[in-house]
Design an enzyme around this catalytic site. Sequence first.
Site, mmCIF file in Angstrom:
data_model
loop_
_atom_site.group_PDB
_atom_site.id
_atom_site.type_symbol
_atom_site.label_atom_id
_atom_site.label_comp_id
_atom_site.label_asym_id
_atom_site.label_seq_id
_atom_site.Cartn_x
_atom_site.Cartn_y
_atom_site.Cartn_z
ATOM 1 N N GLY A 1 0.781 -1.238 0.000
ATOM 2 C CA GLY A 1 0.000 0.000 0.000
ATOM 3 C C GLY A 1 0.808 1.280 0.000
ATOM 4 N N ASN B 1 1.718 3.001 -2.640
ATOM 5 C CA ASN B 1 1.047 3.918 -3.577
ATOM 6 C C ASN B 1 -0.239 4.474 -2.966
ATOM 7 O OD1 ASN B 1 2.265 4.220 -6.425
ATOM 8 N ND2 ASN B 1 2.579 2.050 -5.955
ATOM 9 N N LEU C 1 -4.718 -7.042 -6.807
ATOM 10 C CA LEU C 1 -4.394 -8.258 -7.550
ATOM 11 C C LEU C 1 -5.585 -9.167 -7.815
ATOM 12 C CD1 LEU C 1 -0.998 -9.042 -5.781
ATOM 13 C CD2 LEU C 1 -1.459 -7.587 -7.773
ATOM 14 N N ASN D 1 -5.641 2.074 -13.359
ATOM 15 C CA ASN D 1 -4.703 1.115 -12.765
ATOM 16 C C ASN D 1 -3.289 1.587 -13.055
ATOM 17 O OD1 ASN D 1 -3.763 -1.341 -11.588
ATOM 18 N ND2 ASN D 1 -3.489 -2.203 -13.637
ATOM 19 N N HIS E 1 0.606 -0.078 -13.603
ATOM 20 C CA HIS E 1 1.344 -1.338 -13.788
ATOM 21 C C HIS E 1 2.835 -1.003 -13.848
ATOM 22 C CE1 HIS E 1 1.794 -5.528 -14.842
ATOM 23 N NE2 HIS E 1 2.729 -5.137 -15.681
ATOM 24 N N ASP F 1 -4.598 -5.477 -17.437
ATOM 25 C CA ASP F 1 -3.561 -4.607 -18.024
ATOM 26 C C ASP F 1 -3.815 -4.237 -19.485
ATOM 27 O OD1 ASP F 1 -2.247 -4.946 -15.584
ATOM 28 O OD2 ASP F 1 -1.145 -6.677 -16.304
HETATM 29 C C1 GAR Z 1 3.129 -1.350 -7.570
HETATM 30 O O1 GAR Z 1 4.430 -1.373 -8.090
HETATM 31 C C2 GAR Z 1 2.124 -1.483 -8.678
HETATM 32 O O2 GAR Z 1 2.522 -0.902 -9.876
HETATM 33 C C3 GAR Z 1 2.032 -2.972 -8.816
HETATM 34 O O3 GAR Z 1 2.051 -3.464 -7.508
HETATM 35 C C4 GAR Z 1 2.882 -2.605 -6.724
HETATM 36 C C5 GAR Z 1 2.140 -2.301 -5.451
HETATM 37 O O4 GAR Z 1 2.985 -1.638 -4.539
HETATM 38 N N1 GAR Z 1 0.843 -3.380 -9.529
HETATM 39 C C6 GAR Z 1 0.812 -4.435 -10.321
HETATM 40 O O5 GAR Z 1 1.767 -5.167 -10.482
HETATM 41 C C7 GAR Z 1 -0.529 -4.659 -11.023
HETATM 42 N N2 GAR Z 1 -0.412 -5.631 -12.050
HETATM 43 P P1 GAR Z 1 2.385 -0.915 -3.267
HETATM 44 O O6 GAR Z 1 1.416 -1.900 -2.596
HETATM 45 O O7 GAR Z 1 3.555 -0.606 -2.397
HETATM 46 O O8 GAR Z 1 1.670 0.302 -3.745
#
Ligand code: GAR
Length: 191
Positions: free
Chosen positions: A13, A15, A86, A103, A105, A146
Site C-alpha cells: 500500500g 502507492n 491483484l 490502474n 502497472h 492490463d
Molecule cells: C506497484 O508497483 C504497482 O505498480 C504494482 O504493484 C505494486 C504495489 O505496490 N501493480 C501491479 O503489479 C498490477 N499488475 P504498493 O502496494 O507498495 O503500492
Amino acid sequence: MKKNIAIFASGNGTNAEQLVLHFAHHPKARVALILTNRSTAFVLERAKRLEVPACCFSKEQWAEGTEVVEVLRRYGIDFVVLAGFLARVPDCVLHGYPQRMVNIHPSLLPKFGGKGMYGDRVHQAVLDAGEKESGITIHYTNEQYDEGAIICQHRCPVLPDDTFETLATRVHQLEYAHYPEVVDRLVSALE
Ligand code: GAR
C-alpha cells in the site's frame, strides 16, 4: 462538493499512502475509502494510521460484486484507483465507473503485463529478458488484465547490476512521482 476517491489495494500500500497524502488537503477531492481483498494486507495498517475508512471483502464477495458496489455507493465514490490490486474487479463495479477507474502497472505495457504479472514478478521478468529500460504504465481499467486504454507511460533505465529489488525501488519512485498527479488531473476534470 468534494469528489470521493476509492483505492483498491492488495498488499503493502505504498502507492495508496502517497495518494492519501496527496489528497489530504485537496480542495476538490479526497480519498474516502480503501478496499482490499486480503485481511493481512499492510495497506489496512496504513489506512488505520492515515484515518481513512477501509474494508476487506472475501474472494466470494469480490467475485460476486454486489456488496462492493453497495459500499462504493454508500461512500458516494466518484472515481476508483487500483494501486497494487491483484484480484479481478467485478464487472458490475467496472460498469459503474466507465472512464472513472484507473490502474498502474510497473512495466511499459504491453510488455510484461497480463494475468500473474504483478509486483516483483514483473521486475524479475524484465531483468530475465535483458531489457535496457523499464517504467510504469497508467491506464484505464477494462475486463482484461492490463489492457485498458493507456493514459501515460514513464521510463527509467535498467542498470547492469540491478536486482529485482533495486529495479522495484526505481520504478516505485516513478509511481509516487506520477500516479497522484495523474489521478488528480482526471478527478479534477470530473463534472
Ligand atoms: C506497484 O508497483 C504497482 O505498480 C504494482 O504493484 C505494486 C504495489 O505496490 N501493480 C501491479 O503489479 C498490477 N499488475 P504498493 O502496494 O507498495 O503500492
